[in-house]
Design an enzyme around this catalytic site. Sequence first.
Site, mmCIF file in Angstrom:
data_model
loop_
_atom_site.group_PDB
_atom_site.id
_atom_site.type_symbol
_atom_site.label_atom_id
_atom_site.label_comp_id
_atom_site.label_asym_id
_atom_site.label_seq_id
_atom_site.Cartn_x
_atom_site.Cartn_y
_atom_site.Cartn_z
ATOM 1 N N MET A 28 14.017 24.768 0.258
ATOM 2 C CA MET A 28 13.090 23.920 -0.484
ATOM 3 C C MET A 28 13.838 22.811 -1.232
ATOM 4 S SD MET A 28 10.237 24.974 -3.329
ATOM 5 C CE MET A 28 9.356 26.116 -2.300
ATOM 6 N N ARG A 42 -10.547 0.772 14.542
ATOM 7 C CA ARG A 42 -10.395 1.474 13.271
ATOM 8 C C ARG A 42 -11.540 1.004 12.382
ATOM 9 N NH1 ARG A 42 -4.574 1.529 10.248
ATOM 10 N NH2 ARG A 42 -5.138 -0.607 9.706
ATOM 11 N N TYR A 54 18.964 30.841 5.020
ATOM 12 C CA TYR A 54 17.869 31.763 5.310
ATOM 13 C C TYR A 54 17.826 32.131 6.786
ATOM 14 C CZ TYR A 54 15.563 30.949 0.793
ATOM 15 O OH TYR A 54 15.244 30.892 -0.537
ATOM 16 N N LYS A 72 0.841 -1.202 0.000
ATOM 17 C CA LYS A 72 0.000 0.000 0.000
ATOM 18 C C LYS A 72 0.873 1.247 0.000
ATOM 19 C CE LYS A 72 -0.116 -0.106 4.980
ATOM 20 N NZ LYS A 72 -0.565 -0.941 6.074
HETATM 21 C C1 LIG Z 1 0.090 -1.860 6.725
HETATM 22 C C2 LIG Z 1 -0.556 -3.048 7.228
HETATM 23 C C3 LIG Z 1 0.191 -4.180 7.603
HETATM 24 C C4 LIG Z 1 1.693 -4.211 7.632
HETATM 25 O O1 LIG Z 1 2.163 -3.617 8.802
HETATM 26 P P1 LIG Z 1 3.741 -3.589 9.150
HETATM 27 O O2 LIG Z 1 3.784 -3.064 10.526
HETATM 28 O O3 LIG Z 1 4.354 -2.673 8.170
HETATM 29 O O4 LIG Z 1 4.201 -4.973 9.024
HETATM 30 C C5 LIG Z 1 -0.488 -5.319 7.953
HETATM 31 N N1 LIG Z 1 -1.839 -5.346 7.968
HETATM 32 C C6 LIG Z 1 -2.599 -4.278 7.647
HETATM 33 C C7 LIG Z 1 -4.061 -4.383 7.693
HETATM 34 C C8 LIG Z 1 -1.980 -3.101 7.278
HETATM 35 O O5 LIG Z 1 -2.722 -2.040 6.951
#
Ligand SMILES: *Cc1c(COP(=O)(O)O)cnc(C)c1O
Length: 815
Positions: A758, A582, A709, A483
Amino acid sequence: MNFTAEDIAEITNAKIIGNKNILIRNIAFDSRIIYSTKNTAFIAINTSKNSGEKFIESAVDRGINVIISEHHHPQFENITWIIVENSVEFLQRLAKFHFENAHLKSVGITGSNGKTILKEWLYQCLWNEFPTVKSPKSFNSQIGLPLSLLQINNSHRLGIFEVGISKPNEMEKLENIFHPQIGLLTHIGTAHLANFQSEEELIDEKIKLFKHSETVIYNGDNSLVDKKIKALYSGKKLISYGFKEDNEVYFKNNISKNEEVTVHYFDEEISFPVHQRDEATLTNALALVTVLKELGIDNEKIIEKINALKAVEMRLEAIEGIKNNIVINDSFNLDLDSLKTALQFLNEYNKPKKSLVLTDIVGVNSNSKELYEEVSELVNEQKFDSVFLIGDEISKFSELFKAKTFTFINTQELIESKNLTEIENQIILLKGARKFEIERLKDLLELRKHDTVLEINLNAILHNINYHKSLLKPSTKMMAMVKANSYGLGSYEISEFLQHHHIDYLGVAFVDEGVELRKKGITVPIVVMNPEQHSYETVIAYNLEPEIYSFRVLELFYEAVQKSGYDKKYPIHIKLETGMHRLGFKGNELDQLSETLNSMNVKVQSIFSHLSSSDLPDEKEFTLHQLETFEKNSSYLIEKLGYTPIRHILNSSGITNYTNHQYDMVRIGIGMLGESPNSEIQKQLRSVVSFKTVISQISTVENGESVGYSRRFKTDHQTKIATIPVGYADGIPRLIGNQVGNVGIHKTLAPIVGSICMDMMMINVDHIPNVKEGDTVTVFNAKPSLKEFADYCKTITYEVLTSISPRVKRIYIKD
Ligand SMILES: *Cc1c(COP(=O)(O)O)cnc(C)c1O
């Protein structure tokens, strides 16, 4: 190797259907990376996890006409079959026979860490002393070791092989196939310890490799290892190395201070400079010296070879070239084996046309006619469009090459010919011996010069995945979380690599990310964690699998399924809420949930939840509570559903801290990128990401003057200040300016001074000798590490990675 089918049948008790006299010199086990079909048999390896027989078709399509398999598949015509009872045992028997009949000196390396690096170092030091064969990559298992041994041929005088085990009773089998004269035991760590009763049992198992060795070289810092080896192998030549001074080989002077280190080897002393002073590198250096001494290399040569090590960048890198080319640069060394590896690598890309730059093979004492005949045959099989030969030796044999072939005296002449810069839309392999400096061609062909890059080492990702896998049962599946553009590193490139290495699932956050992967050819199942309500049609159109976390989402999604006309059960993933608060279904919703699901034409592919604090030892009680809730609620749901979807809850630190709760799958994220909050685990992982740039300018700033700066930094003496071309627009937070953060130059930390701009920032390099414009600067990788950099930013590594701006060029490296 060099066998007829009949020889092989005799050695292994196999049955032949077809041509008994057909000659076999290579065995390929991965149908995707067959680089040559000549005298090559494809073996369909069946393991508890996978059947290689499904790949027979693709091997046959590639032109293979000998298949080794447990079953005969008569639908393929004109194939010679070697039918074996058990494919893995077959490989082992053949390899044993072949090793025992090959008369070469052998080094066998085992241990928890450092096997591959030591093997590669030894190879770098020895390949031009003796014709040497080594295990490819980290081929060291029940299958990898036999395949490595089968690479031995008549000309080899030395073999360096890795041997790895992960479970009790594996070493005996491996030792039965391969009994090295020189045994090397590296560090014993915690890898695979979970599969053993105790460290003692793990040591006992590993040292079985040395049963028939003449010499055993081992890290003696671990007193249990020392005791066990001395007790078991008192009749052998034993040499221990390590930091403790009661070893035969150790460092003499204070290694943390001096530029040079002195190795005390029995009563001799050998000094050389080292540039990396971490414990693992230094211990490996001791092992290296010890093996080189044992092989009779003299001290002067050892020093020379160790000095040369640091100059070697041993890797195959793929870069985006001008005119839509891909350039594969492999300019470390050139011999037949490394040429084969490079050709294999080339086959992983699908560009319709390819060209090759190849130099003389130097330092190999064999008959050059035979050598170049073999080279040209291999090359001809790849059907290159053009071949560019550099050097007078290879040029003499240009007639043997079937492609459009051009010859050059040296690299400069090829550059001047402008032949290369005319190539379009091809994959270009640069393969040469070091002295030809063909890396200059890479500079010529590279698309854009980027001073600032994020380098991503794909092999390190694979290593990290395999490390986590080693903690799990073999049947446990793995989902890789890609992701947010793979935590900022590039989701397609990483997914494509993981797909190649048989990852079971990929996880993305949003539908767009999944669509992009599908469009570029990723076929692995993809779970969308956060399917937005306007995207359900796209989910279905691209064969993505949604996370369902509420009744609202379930109903809306099902409506879309019905509208789409999809007529099978659509795979979905049910998220349970277990304490993170969540997303997810709560315990009191499960009756209604199961009823609804059972009334719909959907298939619950998996049931899962997410741990909020698996990385925090202080929250163990809470985590166990989450795990308990998951166990209870998922079991209840499964009972109500009447079938058993796969279950998963562990993220990366869950895998290392709560291994017993692995269920059927785990979800790895930051762990594959080499980060763990646990320092013991961290040591086992390899760093994946390197954020680098170069110094644009160095100025001498007089006492009392200001930098940047708002004049936030003023010198209190004449100071050397360097400017580097990265700033907050690249993702460096402004809050680490003004001496909060550091970058690395020549492996020394240099503080950021003044406010970060920047696109640029200034750093104090007053304390760094010989620093000059154009030098490489490490924003993070080793020094500072990603974790240290995240600490400067007062955040976590995840946020650092996902904040790096897309304008920073990502490049992907394979070892
Ligand atoms: C991002 C995510 C993971 C991975 O988590 P890590 O701590 O990076 O291993 C696993 N499960 C879900 C649902 C996630 O969103």
